[in-house]
Motif scaffolding. Structure first.
Motif, mmCIF file in Angstrom:
data_model
loop_
_atom_site.group_PDB
_atom_site.id
_atom_site.type_symbol
_atom_site.label_atom_id
_atom_site.label_comp_id
_atom_site.label_asym_id
_atom_site.label_seq_id
_atom_site.Cartn_x
_atom_site.Cartn_y
_atom_site.Cartn_z
ATOM 1 N N ASN A 105 -18.116 10.953 -3.848
ATOM 2 C CA ASN A 105 -17.227 9.797 -3.801
ATOM 3 C C ASN A 105 -15.792 10.237 -4.015
ATOM 4 O O ASN A 105 -15.534 11.161 -4.747
ATOM 5 C CB ASN A 105 -17.624 8.791 -4.887
ATOM 6 C CG ASN A 105 -16.874 7.491 -4.698
ATOM 7 O OD1 ASN A 105 -16.345 7.237 -3.636
ATOM 8 N ND2 ASN A 105 -16.829 6.689 -5.714
ATOM 9 N N CYS A 106 -14.888 9.563 -3.363
ATOM 10 C CA CYS A 106 -13.492 9.928 -3.470
ATOM 11 C C CYS A 106 -12.615 8.725 -3.225
ATOM 12 O O CYS A 106 -12.889 7.955 -2.336
ATOM 13 C CB CYS A 106 -13.188 10.994 -2.441
ATOM 14 S SG CYS A 106 -11.469 11.235 -2.145
ATOM 15 N N PRO A 107 -11.554 8.526 -4.004
ATOM 16 C CA PRO A 107 -10.726 7.341 -3.839
ATOM 17 C C PRO A 107 -9.874 7.361 -2.589
ATOM 18 O O PRO A 107 -9.288 8.375 -2.258
ATOM 19 C CB PRO A 107 -9.842 7.346 -5.088
ATOM 20 C CG PRO A 107 -9.849 8.732 -5.555
ATOM 21 C CD PRO A 107 -11.147 9.328 -5.140
ATOM 22 N N LEU A 108 -9.817 6.231 -1.897
ATOM 23 C CA LEU A 108 -8.921 6.095 -0.753
ATOM 24 C C LEU A 108 -7.853 5.063 -1.035
ATOM 25 O O LEU A 108 -6.686 5.297 -0.837
ATOM 26 C CB LEU A 108 -9.717 5.687 0.491
ATOM 27 C CG LEU A 108 -8.890 5.275 1.685
ATOM 28 C CD1 LEU A 108 -8.140 6.463 2.222
ATOM 29 C CD2 LEU A 108 -9.746 4.691 2.767
ATOM 30 N N LEU A 109 -8.254 3.904 -1.527
ATOM 31 C CA LEU A 109 -7.297 2.823 -1.725
ATOM 32 C C LEU A 109 -7.449 2.266 -3.120
ATOM 33 O O LEU A 109 -8.547 2.041 -3.591
ATOM 34 C CB LEU A 109 -7.551 1.716 -0.705
ATOM 35 C CG LEU A 109 -6.591 0.537 -0.748
ATOM 36 C CD1 LEU A 109 -5.228 0.935 -0.247
ATOM 37 C CD2 LEU A 109 -7.121 -0.603 0.084
ATOM 38 N N VAL B 210 0.853 -1.187 0.000
ATOM 39 C CA VAL B 210 0.000 0.000 0.000
ATOM 40 C C VAL B 210 0.889 1.238 0.000
ATOM 41 O O VAL B 210 1.760 1.381 0.853
ATOM 42 C CB VAL B 210 -0.932 0.022 1.228
ATOM 43 C CG1 VAL B 210 -1.779 1.285 1.235
ATOM 44 C CG2 VAL B 210 -1.835 -1.207 1.228
ATOM 45 N N TYR B 211 0.666 2.124 -0.976
ATOM 46 C CA TYR B 211 1.450 3.354 -1.097
ATOM 47 C C TYR B 211 0.611 4.535 -0.626
ATOM 48 O O TYR B 211 -0.569 4.641 -0.961
ATOM 49 C CB TYR B 211 1.886 3.573 -2.549
ATOM 50 C CG TYR B 211 2.732 2.445 -3.081
ATOM 51 C CD1 TYR B 211 4.090 2.370 -2.798
ATOM 52 C CD2 TYR B 211 2.163 1.434 -3.859
ATOM 53 C CE1 TYR B 211 4.868 1.321 -3.267
ATOM 54 C CE2 TYR B 211 2.930 0.386 -4.338
ATOM 55 C CZ TYR B 211 4.286 0.328 -4.040
ATOM 56 O OH TYR B 211 5.043 -0.710 -4.508
ATOM 57 N N ILE B 212 1.220 5.423 0.143
ATOM 58 C CA ILE B 212 0.511 6.574 0.697
ATOM 59 C C ILE B 212 0.845 7.820 -0.106
ATOM 60 O O ILE B 212 2.015 8.159 -0.285
ATOM 61 C CB ILE B 212 0.884 6.793 2.172
ATOM 62 C CG1 ILE B 212 0.558 5.539 2.986
ATOM 63 C CG2 ILE B 212 0.142 7.999 2.742
ATOM 64 C CD1 ILE B 212 1.010 5.615 4.423
ATOM 65 N N GLY B 213 -0.191 8.500 -0.581
ATOM 66 C CA GLY B 213 -0.010 9.751 -1.305
ATOM 67 C C GLY B 213 0.036 10.928 -0.339
ATOM 68 O O GLY B 213 0.107 10.752 0.878
ATOM 69 N N HIS C 205 -3.060 2.152 -3.260
ATOM 70 C CA HIS C 205 -2.630 3.547 -3.147
ATOM 71 C C HIS C 205 -3.590 4.284 -2.238
ATOM 72 O O HIS C 205 -4.761 4.447 -2.584
ATOM 73 C CB HIS C 205 -2.591 4.223 -4.515
ATOM 74 C CG HIS C 205 -1.533 3.705 -5.419
ATOM 75 N ND1 HIS C 205 -0.309 4.308 -5.566
ATOM 76 C CD2 HIS C 205 -1.509 2.604 -6.213
ATOM 77 C CE1 HIS C 205 0.421 3.619 -6.427
ATOM 78 N NE2 HIS C 205 -0.291 2.577 -6.822
ATOM 79 N N VAL C 206 -3.133 4.715 -1.087
ATOM 80 C CA VAL C 206 -3.966 5.542 -0.217
ATOM 81 C C VAL C 206 -3.849 6.965 -0.718
ATOM 82 O O VAL C 206 -2.793 7.568 -0.646
ATOM 83 C CB VAL C 206 -3.507 5.456 1.254
ATOM 84 C CG1 VAL C 206 -4.343 6.397 2.115
ATOM 85 C CG2 VAL C 206 -3.648 4.029 1.760
ATOM 86 N N ALA C 207 -4.977 7.479 -1.245
ATOM 87 C CA ALA C 207 -4.952 8.795 -1.880
ATOM 88 C C ALA C 207 -5.636 9.855 -1.043
ATOM 89 O O ALA C 207 -5.804 10.970 -1.470
ATOM 90 C CB ALA C 207 -5.621 8.710 -3.248
ATOM 91 N N SER C 208 -6.071 9.502 0.158
ATOM 92 C CA SER C 208 -6.721 10.507 0.986
ATOM 93 C C SER C 208 -6.361 10.279 2.435
ATOM 94 O O SER C 208 -5.706 9.318 2.790
ATOM 95 C CB SER C 208 -8.235 10.440 0.820
ATOM 96 O OG SER C 208 -8.760 9.393 1.585
ATOM 97 N N ASN C 209 -6.825 11.179 3.287
ATOM 98 C CA ASN C 209 -6.482 11.094 4.705
ATOM 99 C C ASN C 209 -7.691 10.762 5.549
ATOM 100 O O ASN C 209 -7.769 11.137 6.698
ATOM 101 C CB ASN C 209 -5.884 12.426 5.165
ATOM 102 C CG ASN C 209 -6.863 13.562 4.949
ATOM 103 O OD1 ASN C 209 -7.836 13.404 4.227
ATOM 104 N ND2 ASN C 209 -6.590 14.696 5.562
#
Length: 587
Positions: free
Chosen positions: A556-560, A126-129, A541-545
């Motif tokens: 809607n918003c991507p997290l992973l 898992v990659y963190i943005g 990919h973690v794209a949010s907090n």
């Protein structure tokens, strides 16, 4: 002399007393045992944070009373800020985003799937943005303020409710979005704009006209200029003049400065080798310095403009739909009014060309040799975090380039073609599709800007996914690469049946993009149960907090993000699944 009596307790009594004492001690120890916060918990502090706290406490103890009082005031202020931050649920897992429950659930499920599929790599990375200011797209509800019903509050609904959480300074938002929220809020207060009311028992008898005026605002940010593409969702009908709306438009324009029309971010081009000695290319360097950067359209260049919000464009969406409807926008062309500015934001995906440029471990594919423009008017879907989505498209592109021959590609749920257009040089032909009628022109405008030899390879069909698999059998007989990018609800039953019942023997590689883990899990289980699929590779990919769903009903918003590459039982490339497990942060 008196005799002294000595009482001797029996061994049994002593043993009972000792046991009783032990039990009491154990109970007390159990009662007063403090639970140590673990990684991911809101109160967790790292060893460094704990050490710094001890140092601060030690300094406070050694300070004179006056300094101690000052230190206490500062501490209370910090505590107040911390408490305020804890009220924002999107900050709950800010320290360790990978510890959110949904990520843990997904990791457990995916690693089990990888293991059962005999994958070469059973680890789910898992990659963190970026944690802050990454969100460049937001749809925000406008409702009455909790303290004053006549005033406007702008924010998101808490999960499973119509309770509005105002987001004036959301940390996930691009700064331009927060500035727009402030400008619109102030303009509404100055003009006494009536906020739209959520449907409750108190206003059940009200007509649609009595529910309020401003329903939502939509904000998309141009990454190159920081200009905001603002949409006011007005409770009214197109063609009917509304004096209050015109006043609001004027107030917003007075508080913003319009960006000049521009072609978007500078296209990514290959680096050219320097020829000659340093200084020989003075003309070239001077011409680069003279390239005009996006500036405001104001001709006076006053300092006042520097304090204003940069406005890319302003739009009105007339939405007089039923008060029970969850729809934010009315997508019929007659419901849109373009007030000022450019008709669309133009964006480019910048793939990291070297490992040092991008995040460690993410894909760094060979980019196309030509710029690929993507056009986003407010009438189409756009990824909230294009920086993170670039890594996703890069991984897909990297995998497609590994195929023996350029495949014939079909894309379902294609939007404006964000994925398809960035595969245009890696395929023999591509047909993208989507049911939103506004996507077609965006796709065609992008194709016109591609090299002449690439343009004939790209087609678009305005159809939903179910219609595509049931009515385009000739097209799917040639399909070797299938790209799926469904909404949060996942694939339609017709698409799942098509993939599970053996009608897709020509497909060598499949890409799945989803916006909800539960839907993805359901579809993935169905594919695996058919016996035709197994998983080769997965990454996230973690794209949010955030790990909490806060949304204006359908936000809607991507997290992973999960990529899956698979093979049929025969051993040839057969399935790629790519999933975005989503939660909505505040903003």
């Amino acid at each position: 002399m008196k005799d002294t009596k000595t009482t001797t307790a029996s061994p049994a009594t002593n043993a009972a007393a000792a046991a009783s004492t032990k039990t009491t001690k154990k109970k007390k120890k159990h009662i007063f045992k403090k639970k140590i916060p673990q990684k991911g918990d809101p109160d967790y502090l790292s060893p460094t944070q704990l050490r710094n706290r001890r140092k601060r406490n030690a300094k406070k103890k050694g300070k004179p009373p006056q300094q101690q009082e000052s230190a206490n005031t500062a501490a209370n202020k910090n505590k107040s800020n911390e408490d305020e931050e804890l009220k924002d649920p999107s900050m709950k897992y800010i320290t360790y985003p990978t510890k959110t429950p949904i990520v843990r659930t997904a990791t457990k499920y995916i690693e089990a799937v990888l293991q059962s599929s005999n994958s070469n790599n059973n680890t789910f990375h898992v990659y963190i943005g970026p944690l802050y200011h990454w969100r460049t797209v937001s749809k925000l509800a406008v409702r009455p303020d909790a303290t004053d019903k006549n005033k406007v509050a702008i924010g998101l609904f808490a999960e499973n409710s119509h309770s509005l959480l105002p987001v004036p300074k959301c940390k996930a938002h691009h700064p331009s979005i927060n500035k727009v929220v402030e400008v619109v809020t102030n303009a509404c207060h100055e003009l006494n704009v009536i906020p739209y009311e959520s449907n409750t028992a108190d206003n059940e008898s009200k007509s649609e006209e009595e529910m309020g005026q401003l329903r939502y605002i939509g904000v998309n940010v141009d990454r190159s200029s920081g200009g905001a593409q603002v949409t006011l969702v007005w409770n009214g009908k197109s063609g009917v003049e509304d004096e209050q709306l015109e006043k609001l438009v004027g107030a917003i324009l007075n508080k913003t400065v319009l960006c000049k029309a521009e072609a978007g971010e500078e296209p990514p081009m290959k680096r050219q080798r320097r020829r000659g000695r340093r200084g020989d290319n003075k003309e070239e360097s001077q011409s680069k310095d003279n390239v005009k950067k996006p500036v405001s359209s104001s001709s006076n260049g006053s300092n006042n403009d520097s304090n204003k919000v940069r406005l890319h464009s302003l739009w009105i969406n007339y939405n007089s739909s039923w008060k029970h409807s969850n729809r934010i926008f009315e997508y019929d062309e007659s419901c849109w009014r373009h007030v000022v500015g450019s008709t669309s934001i133009t964006e480019y995906l910048h793939f990291p060309t070297t490992k040092s440029e991008g995040q460690k471990g993410v894909a760094n594919p060979t980019p196309p040799s030509y710029p690929v423009p993507l056009h986003f008017p407010p009438t189409v879907f756009r990824q909230a975090n294009l920086d993170s989505f670039t890594n996703i498209v890069g991984r897909i592109r990297e995998r497609v380039l590994q195929m023996d021959e350029k495949p014939f590609c079909v894309e379902l749920y294609g939007g404006v073609g964000t994925i398809a257009l960035n595969l245009s040089d890696a395929v023999s032909h591509i047909v993208s599709s989507d049911e939103n009628p506004n996507n077609l022109k965006c796709f065609q405008d992008s194709v016109k800007q591609l090299p002449a030899e690439i343009q004939p390879l790209l087609d678009y069909k305005q159809k939903n996914a179910a219609d595509m698999v049931t009515s385009e059998s000739d097209l799917f007989q040639k399909c070797e690469l299938l790209v799926l990018d469904p909404p949060r609800k996942g694939l339609e039953d017709e698409v799942v049946d098509y993939l599970c019942k053996g009608h897709c023997s020509s497909i060598k590689l499949l890409v799945y993009v989803s916006c909800g883990f539960q839907a993805f899990q359901r579809d993935c289980d169905a594919l695996l149960a058919s016996g035709r699929w197994r998983v080769e590779f997965a990454e996230g990919h973690v794209a949010s907090n955030s790990a909490l769903r806060l949304h204006p009903v359908v936000q809607n918003c991507p997290l992973l993000t999960v990529h899956r590459f698979g093979y049929p039982r025969g051993g040839h490339p057969f399935i790629t699944a790519y999933n975005i497990i989503s939660h909505i942060p505040r903003g």
